[in-house]
Scaffold this motif. Sequence first.
Motif, PDB file in Angstrom:
ATOM      1  N   TYR A  95      49.067  41.535  47.626  1.00  0.00           N
ATOM      2  CA  TYR A  95      50.261  42.373  47.570  1.00  0.00           C
ATOM      3  C   TYR A  95      51.434  41.418  47.648  1.00  0.00           C
ATOM      4  O   TYR A  95      51.603  40.698  48.632  1.00  0.00           O
ATOM      5  N   ASP A  96      52.218  41.395  46.600  1.00  0.00           N
ATOM      6  CA  ASP A  96      53.368  40.510  46.509  1.00  0.00           C
ATOM      7  C   ASP A  96      54.547  41.190  47.213  1.00  0.00           C
ATOM      8  O   ASP A  96      55.097  42.161  46.703  1.00  0.00           O
ATOM      9  N   ASN A  97      54.905  40.684  48.396  1.00  0.00           N
ATOM     10  CA  ASN A  97      55.987  41.284  49.176  1.00  0.00           C
ATOM     11  C   ASN A  97      57.315  41.290  48.433  1.00  0.00           C
ATOM     12  O   ASN A  97      58.127  42.187  48.635  1.00  0.00           O
ATOM     13  N   ALA A  98      57.558  40.289  47.599  1.00  0.00           N
ATOM     14  CA  ALA A  98      58.836  40.212  46.884  1.00  0.00           C
ATOM     15  C   ALA A  98      58.890  41.215  45.733  1.00  0.00           C
ATOM     16  O   ALA A  98      59.889  41.906  45.554  1.00  0.00           O
ATOM     17  N   LYS A  99      57.813  41.314  44.955  1.00  0.00           N
ATOM     18  CA  LYS A  99      57.793  42.230  43.807  1.00  0.00           C
ATOM     19  C   LYS A  99      57.431  43.661  44.196  1.00  0.00           C
ATOM     20  O   LYS A  99      57.563  44.569  43.396  1.00  0.00           O
ATOM     21  N   LYS A 100      56.884  43.832  45.403  1.00  0.00           N
ATOM     22  CA  LYS A 100      56.407  45.145  45.859  1.00  0.00           C
ATOM     23  C   LYS A 100      55.335  45.673  44.913  1.00  0.00           C
ATOM     24  O   LYS A 100      55.297  46.840  44.547  1.00  0.00           O
ATOM     25  N   MET A 101      54.453  44.757  44.505  1.00  0.00           N
ATOM     26  CA  MET A 101      53.382  45.079  43.551  1.00  0.00           C
ATOM     27  C   MET A 101      52.076  44.433  44.018  1.00  0.00           C
ATOM     28  O   MET A 101      52.093  43.370  44.632  1.00  0.00           O
ATOM     29  N   TYR A 102      50.978  45.096  43.664  1.00  0.00           N
ATOM     30  CA  TYR A 102      49.661  44.490  43.833  1.00  0.00           C
ATOM     31  C   TYR A 102      49.381  43.620  42.619  1.00  0.00           C
ATOM     32  O   TYR A 102      49.790  43.951  41.502  1.00  0.00           O
ATOM     33  N   LYS A 103      48.663  42.537  42.838  1.00  0.00           N
ATOM     34  CA  LYS A 103      48.223  41.671  41.754  1.00  0.00           C
ATOM     35  C   LYS A 103      46.751  41.384  41.987  1.00  0.00           C
ATOM     36  O   LYS A 103      46.303  41.289  43.125  1.00  0.00           O
ATOM     37  N   SER A 104      46.021  41.231  40.897  1.00  0.00           N
ATOM     38  CA  SER A 104      44.589  40.987  41.008  1.00  0.00           C
ATOM     39  C   SER A 104      44.136  40.032  39.912  1.00  0.00           C
ATOM     40  O   SER A 104      44.646  40.086  38.783  1.00  0.00           O
ATOM     41  N   THR A 105      43.200  39.173  40.273  1.00  0.00           N
ATOM     42  CA  THR A 105      42.543  38.331  39.275  1.00  0.00           C
ATOM     43  C   THR A 105      41.045  38.564  39.377  1.00  0.00           C
ATOM     44  O   THR A 105      40.520  38.928  40.431  1.00  0.00           O
ATOM     45  N   TRP A 106      40.366  38.361  38.250  1.00  0.00           N
ATOM     46  CA  TRP A 106      38.906  38.526  38.199  1.00  0.00           C
ATOM     47  C   TRP A 106      38.336  37.430  37.319  1.00  0.00           C
ATOM     48  O   TRP A 106      38.839  37.198  36.208  1.00  0.00           O
ATOM     49  N   ILE A 107      37.294  36.770  37.830  1.00  0.00           N
ATOM     50  CA  ILE A 107      36.512  35.826  37.027  1.00  0.00           C
ATOM     51  C   ILE A 107      35.045  36.156  37.237  1.00  0.00           C
ATOM     52  O   ILE A 107      34.655  36.688  38.279  1.00  0.00           O
ATOM     53  N   ASP A 108      34.218  35.875  36.232  1.00  0.00           N
ATOM     54  CA  ASP A 108      32.777  36.078  36.394  1.00  0.00           C
ATOM     55  C   ASP A 108      32.015  35.102  35.511  1.00  0.00           C
ATOM     56  O   ASP A 108      32.605  34.379  34.711  1.00  0.00           O
ATOM     57  N   ASN A 109      30.704  35.082  35.695  1.00  0.00           N
ATOM     58  CA  ASN A 109      29.857  34.142  34.962  1.00  0.00           C
ATOM     59  C   ASN A 109      29.494  34.626  33.562  1.00  0.00           C
ATOM     60  O   ASN A 109      28.704  33.992  32.875  1.00  0.00           O
ATOM     61  N   MET A 110      30.111  35.706  33.103  1.00  0.00           N
ATOM     62  CA  MET A 110      29.888  36.202  31.739  1.00  0.00           C
ATOM     63  C   MET A 110      30.983  35.724  30.786  1.00  0.00           C
ATOM     64  O   MET A 110      31.073  36.175  29.648  1.00  0.00           O
ATOM     65  N   GLY A 111      31.841  34.826  31.253  1.00  0.00           N
ATOM     66  CA  GLY A 111      32.915  34.313  30.413  1.00  0.00           C
ATOM     67  C   GLY A 111      33.593  33.139  31.077  1.00  0.00           C
ATOM     68  O   GLY A 111      33.162  32.676  32.134  1.00  0.00           O
TER      69      GLY A 111
END
Length: 168
Positions: A95-111
């Motif tokens: 949760y970015d306190n400055a932007k007031k937004m959630y951010k998410s990243t995803w990585i996996d072994n299929m790419g």
Amino acid sequence: LPSFAQETAKAAKEPSAEEKAWMAYATPGKVHEMMAKSTGMWTEEITMWMAPGAPPTKSTSTCNNRMIMGGRYLEGRTRGTFEGMPFEGISITAYDNAKKMYKSTWIDNMGTGIMVSEGKYNEETKTLEMAGSCVDPATGKEMQTRQTIKFIDDNNQQMEMFMTADGK
């Protein structure tokens, strides 16, 4: 008039507006406490449709969630199988306190790419609504994604993800 030493001491004790902004940005708050409720080992029941109209595939996996970096980020490590092959993935949710937004990243072994999403929490529906993109390996172009995570109760969540390919 106050002495130079008194003014210097006063200035040293009171953080500047910029310092206050950085402190607020770096300090975990109630939103981070809410994210921490997802810590622990989760069992995932997965249903996927690889193409519109195709029959669904079902699988199970586990996800171990933990707060990292002093309670600032939720890290999820998923392990399971996908179409008979070992599957693992790692997510980081912030949760970015400055932007007031959630951010998410995803990585996996299929790419080899990273899916990046951002969005807001809908208090009324208890749902995190995020949008983002990743690369479609078949076309090499950006593919839009949308995901929702509905917090049913402290022990159950429902995540849905949609990907747009060829405008559909």
